[in-house]
Motif scaffolding. Structure first.
Motif: not given
Ligand SMILES: O=C([O-])CC(=O)C(=O)O
Ligand SMILES: [Mg+2]
Length: 158
Positions: A31, A46, A75
């Motif tokens: 990340v 992500i 995410v």
């Protein structure tokens, strides 16, 4: 993307090019790597395997992303510092928030094909998020989708 992926503050909106990351559950190194490679107009997306016991993102990373011109993140996993992220006005879409810190020992991959919110995401796909959630438009379909927008938009002044 599926309905688990939500804006982390009311009014968060994003659109930009996907910069992809796949990370082992709760792990931070990839990340942080993405944050230093992605650039203006990118949305970091992500694949965190839907893991919700550690936060992969927070206010400090949001501030750094803003400095780099990154326009938002999505995410499949958890984040933290949501109140501070809202103050920054940085658009974050995730499954949940949790105060627990990420781990720093295992790397994943950046810039590969990933799955996020049940959707395949390739680097460069168009990512659009608002109060309803997030959609991904494959890069090859963007012209076609944008070309159809005027026919579905309300008339001017209407
Ligand atoms: O642990 C981290 O780096 C995530 C975080 O809280 C922040 O970005 O503020
Ligand atoms: Mg923090």
């Amino acid at each position: 993307m599926d309905a688990r992926i939500r804006p982390m503050w009311p009014g968060a909106r994003v659109s930009g090019r996907a910069f992809t990351v796949r990370t082992p559950p709760g792990q931070h190194p990839s990340v942080k790597e993405a944050l230093e490679i992605a650039g203006p107009g990118d949305v970091i997306v992500i694949d965190g395997a839907g893991f919700l016991e550690r936060a992969l993102w927070g206010d400090r990373l949001s501030l750094r992303a803003q400095e780099r011109g990154i326009v938002g993140i999505v995410v499949d996993g958890a984040v933290r510092d949501v109140a501070l992220i809202e103050e920054l006005g940085f658009p974050v879409f995730a499954v949940a928030s949790i105060p627990t810190a990420p781990q720093t020992d295992l790397a994943g991959e950046v810039g590969t094909v990933i799955e996020c919110g049940g959707r395949r995401v390739e680097p460069g796909d168009l990512v659009v998020g608002d109060a309803d959630g997030v959609v991904v438009v494959p890069a090859a379909a963007v012209d076609d989708v944008l070309g159809r927008l005027p026919r579905v938009a309300p008339p001017a002044g209407g």
